[in-house]
Design an enzyme around this catalytic site. Structure first.
Site, PDB file in Angstrom:
ATOM      1  N   SER A   1     -22.486 -43.325 -55.729  1.00 15.72           N
ATOM      2  CA  SER A   1     -23.111 -44.585 -55.267  1.00 15.72           C
ATOM      3  C   SER A   1     -22.142 -45.737 -55.488  1.00 15.72           C
ATOM      4  CB  SER A   1     -24.376 -44.875 -56.074  1.00 15.72           C
ATOM      5  OG  SER A   1     -25.303 -43.832 -55.931  1.00 15.72           O
TER       6      SER A   1
ATOM      7  N   GLU B   1     -21.127 -50.701 -58.233  1.00 15.44           N
ATOM      8  CA  GLU B   1     -21.344 -49.802 -59.373  1.00 15.44           C
ATOM      9  C   GLU B   1     -20.049 -49.385 -60.078  1.00 15.44           C
ATOM     10  OE1 GLU B   1     -22.864 -47.594 -62.117  1.00 15.44           O
ATOM     11  OE2 GLU B   1     -21.820 -46.336 -60.669  1.00 15.44           O
TER      12      GLU B   1
ATOM     13  N   ARG C   1     -28.328 -47.942 -65.288  1.00 12.33           N
ATOM     14  CA  ARG C   1     -26.868 -47.960 -65.107  1.00 12.33           C
ATOM     15  C   ARG C   1     -26.212 -48.996 -66.029  1.00 12.33           C
ATOM     16  NH1 ARG C   1     -27.958 -43.935 -62.520  1.00 12.33           N
ATOM     17  NH2 ARG C   1     -27.066 -43.361 -60.507  1.00 12.33           N
TER      18      ARG C   1
HETATM   19  N1  EPU Z   1     -32.274 -43.641 -48.267  1.00 12.03           N
HETATM   20  C1  EPU Z   1     -32.176 -43.884 -46.934  1.00 12.03           C
HETATM   21  N2  EPU Z   1     -30.933 -43.842 -46.355  1.00 12.03           N
HETATM   22  C2  EPU Z   1     -29.822 -43.547 -47.060  1.00 12.03           C
HETATM   23  C3  EPU Z   1     -29.932 -43.295 -48.440  1.00 12.03           C
HETATM   24  C4  EPU Z   1     -31.196 -43.339 -49.029  1.00 12.03           C
HETATM   25  O1  EPU Z   1     -33.156 -44.171 -46.245  1.00 12.03           O
HETATM   26  O2  EPU Z   1     -28.746 -43.536 -46.466  1.00 12.03           O
HETATM   27  C5  EPU Z   1     -33.614 -43.631 -48.878  1.00 12.03           C
HETATM   28  C6  EPU Z   1     -34.052 -42.179 -49.162  1.00 12.03           C
HETATM   29  O3  EPU Z   1     -34.687 -41.636 -48.068  1.00 12.03           O
HETATM   30  C7  EPU Z   1     -34.970 -42.327 -50.338  1.00 12.03           C
HETATM   31  C8  EPU Z   1     -34.388 -43.543 -51.077  1.00 12.03           C
HETATM   32  O4  EPU Z   1     -33.567 -44.235 -50.159  1.00 12.03           O
HETATM   33  O5  EPU Z   1     -36.265 -42.661 -49.925  1.00 12.03           O
HETATM   34  C9  EPU Z   1     -33.630 -43.130 -52.327  1.00 12.03           C
HETATM   35  O6  EPU Z   1     -32.571 -42.261 -51.954  1.00 12.03           O
HETATM   36  P1  EPU Z   1     -31.972 -41.152 -52.956  1.00 12.03           P
HETATM   37  O7  EPU Z   1     -33.052 -40.264 -53.445  1.00 12.03           O
HETATM   38  O8  EPU Z   1     -30.822 -40.513 -52.287  1.00 12.03           O
HETATM   39  O9  EPU Z   1     -31.526 -41.988 -54.220  1.00 12.03           O
HETATM   40  P2  EPU Z   1     -30.719 -43.353 -54.378  1.00 12.03           P
HETATM   41  O10 EPU Z   1     -31.638 -44.370 -54.978  1.00 12.03           O
HETATM   42  O11 EPU Z   1     -30.038 -43.717 -53.109  1.00 12.03           O
HETATM   43  C10 EPU Z   1     -30.012 -42.884 -56.833  1.00 12.03           C
HETATM   44  C11 EPU Z   1     -28.755 -42.850 -57.643  1.00 12.03           C
HETATM   45  C12 EPU Z   1     -27.976 -41.564 -57.371  1.00 12.03           C
HETATM   46  C13 EPU Z   1     -28.866 -40.382 -57.737  1.00 12.03           C
HETATM   47  C14 EPU Z   1     -30.149 -40.472 -56.900  1.00 12.03           C
HETATM   48  C15 EPU Z   1     -31.151 -39.405 -57.262  1.00 12.03           C
HETATM   49  C16 EPU Z   1     -28.126 -45.171 -57.972  1.00 12.03           C
HETATM   50  C17 EPU Z   1     -27.184 -46.275 -57.639  1.00 12.03           C
HETATM   51  N3  EPU Z   1     -27.925 -44.008 -57.347  1.00 12.03           N
HETATM   52  O12 EPU Z   1     -29.628 -42.938 -55.472  1.00 12.03           O
HETATM   53  O13 EPU Z   1     -26.840 -41.557 -58.229  1.00 12.03           O
HETATM   54  O14 EPU Z   1     -28.210 -39.156 -57.490  1.00 12.03           O
HETATM   55  O15 EPU Z   1     -30.796 -41.753 -57.128  1.00 12.03           O
HETATM   56  O16 EPU Z   1     -31.765 -39.715 -58.468  1.00 12.03           O
HETATM   57  O17 EPU Z   1     -29.027 -45.355 -58.792  1.00 12.03           O
HETATM   58  C18 EPU Z   1     -24.516 -42.114 -58.388  1.00 12.03           C
HETATM   59  O18 EPU Z   1     -24.825 -42.923 -59.249  1.00 12.03           O
HETATM   60  O19 EPU Z   1     -23.329 -41.946 -58.033  1.00 12.03           O
HETATM   61  C19 EPU Z   1     -25.566 -41.354 -57.704  1.00 12.03           C
HETATM   62  C20 EPU Z   1     -25.314 -40.554 -56.689  1.00 12.03           C
END
Ligand code: EPU
Length: 352
Positions: free
Chosen positions: A244, A340, A169
């Site tokens: 995010s 972010e 990012r």
């Molecule tokens: N998780 C939870 N509870 C929640 C959210 C997530 O337990 O409320 C856990 C999930 O179960 C999973 C882990 O956290 O094990 C990661 O969750 P997720 O796959 O949803 O990805 P993220 O790390 O929360 C990032 C990006 C997203 C992108 C996803 C998929 C950032 C800040 N965000 O989210 O990007 O879509 O990975 O690659 O890096 C964005 O930037 O706006 C965005 C949506």
């Protein structure tokens, strides 16, 4: 250049924040940027460039010039060249082109490269700034070149991918706020090159199409990503949000070790020699914030990393909630969350 006075910015930011721009102009070409620059210089006023408005928190009326990026052409290689050009080809898109339209069109042409980045809101020009990433792919993997207009000097120049200092990012554009992205060149490849390391992708491809992830077409990967995003993330056209709200924090190996002992379910990904990235959504979720609502703001019910608002909330309402969550996470986990989206008050950018 057609300048307007006192324009409401609600339609131009996906949090639907009801603030005004003192001056407003649509940027259709480089010459518009040059004239806008002269206007700001003559008036000594601040400026703000808006793309899709999907990564922006506006806390006050903006007492300067808001420019809406409207350069929206895309240059595909002509079809008859498709046979003669090598498997890998370049496509150029202007900054105001809608990101997901570019992804959809690349997939429809049978090209691999952008499909994991399906359905990300916003425009092409914003993509290199935060090196958009999702489901195992970051923009840097297929970006070749960025064309830039320097709003301070009026110069235009090109930056090769290796000079964009891409990180999680992050990019050189975050450290040079006067650089406006005007066009981006991507390198795509005809045929299937599925990137399916992100666990949930392979399972979703199989359940939607019955196809083994390793054989999936760009369209099958895109369908899976769209399916996952729709199930987890709110559509900004229906529920105002900026995706995010926090970055996933990076901690040292020893800090990760300590946290994992205390919190056995901790979600963390090792980064080559650079510690661990923690899932901020998981941290926030553990503290019970998911689905929280107070007044006009809240935390999305399926993804704790996404703050949502009602459409009448103010930028301050959103930031107050973000700050409370940030303090809670710091207190319980000793981890500092970084916001972010970009934050603006009446004169320019600020940081939480
Ligand atoms: N998780 C939870 N509870 C929640 C959210 C997530 O337990 O409320 C856990 C999930 O179960 C999973 C882990 O956290 O094990 C990661 O969750 P997720 O796959 O949803 O990805 P993220 O790390 O929360 C990032 C990006 C997203 C992108 C996803 C998929 C950032 C800040 N965000 O989210 O990007 O879509 O990975 O690659 O890096 C964005 O930037 O706006 C965005 C949506």
């Amino acid at each position: 250049m057609e300048l307007q006075r006192r324009v409401n910015l609600k339609p131009y930011n996906t949090l639907s924040l009801n603030v005004e721009a003192a001056y407003f102009v649509a940027i259709n070409c480089l010459d518009d940027l040059r004239q806008a620059r002269k206007f700001c210089h003559d008036k000594c006023c601040p400026w703000l460039l808006i793309g899709g408005g999907s990564n922006l928190v506006l806390t006050q009326d903006f007492e300067g010039l808001v420019m809406l990026m409207a350069m929206d052409q895309v240059f595909w290689p002509v079809e008859k060249e498709k046979q003669s050009i090598s498997k890998t080809f370049s496509v150029n898109a202007q900054a105001g082109y809608e990101w997901d339209l570019l992804v959809a069109e690349s997939v429809a042409r049978g090209a691999s490269g952008l499909e994991n980045l399906s359905l990300i809101p916003g425009q092409v020009g914003a993509a290199p700034i935060q090196n958009i990433g999702a489901y195992g792919v970051e923009l840097k993997h297929c970006l070749e070149l960025v064309q830039v207009f320097n709003f301070d000097t009026g110069d235009t120049f090109e930056l090769a991918a290796k000079d964009c200092e891409f990180g999680y990012r992050d990019s050189v554009f975050k450290r040079n706020r006067s650089w406006i992205v005007t066009q981006v060149q991507f390198s795509l490849t005809y045929g299937n090159q599925p990137q399916v390391s992100y666990g949930i992708i392979a399972d979703t491809i199989m359940s939607l199409s019955g196809e083994l992830a390793a054989n999936a077409s760009p369209q099958q990967v895109r369908d899976a990503v769209i399916h996952i995003r729709r199930s987890k993330l709110p559509d900004p056209k229906k529920v105002p949000n900026v995706g995010s709200f926090f970055k996933n924090p990076i901690v040292s190996d020893s800090q990760k070790q300590k946290l994992a002992q205390q919190w056995p379910g901790l979600v963390a990904y090792a980064i080559d020699g650079k510690g661990h990235k923690l899932a901020a959504g998981w941290l926030i979720d553990q503290l019970g914030w998911k689905g929280f609502k107070q007044g006009d703001v809240g935390v999305h019910e399926h993804q704790a990393l996404v703050l949502v608002c009602s459409g009448v909330a103010t930028g301050k309402d959103v930031l107050d909630l973000a700050q409370t969550i940030k303090v809670d996470v710091a207190k319980k986990f000793g981890v500092t969350l970084e916001v972010e989206p970009r934050l603006f008050d009446n004169r320019g950018e600020f940081y939480l």
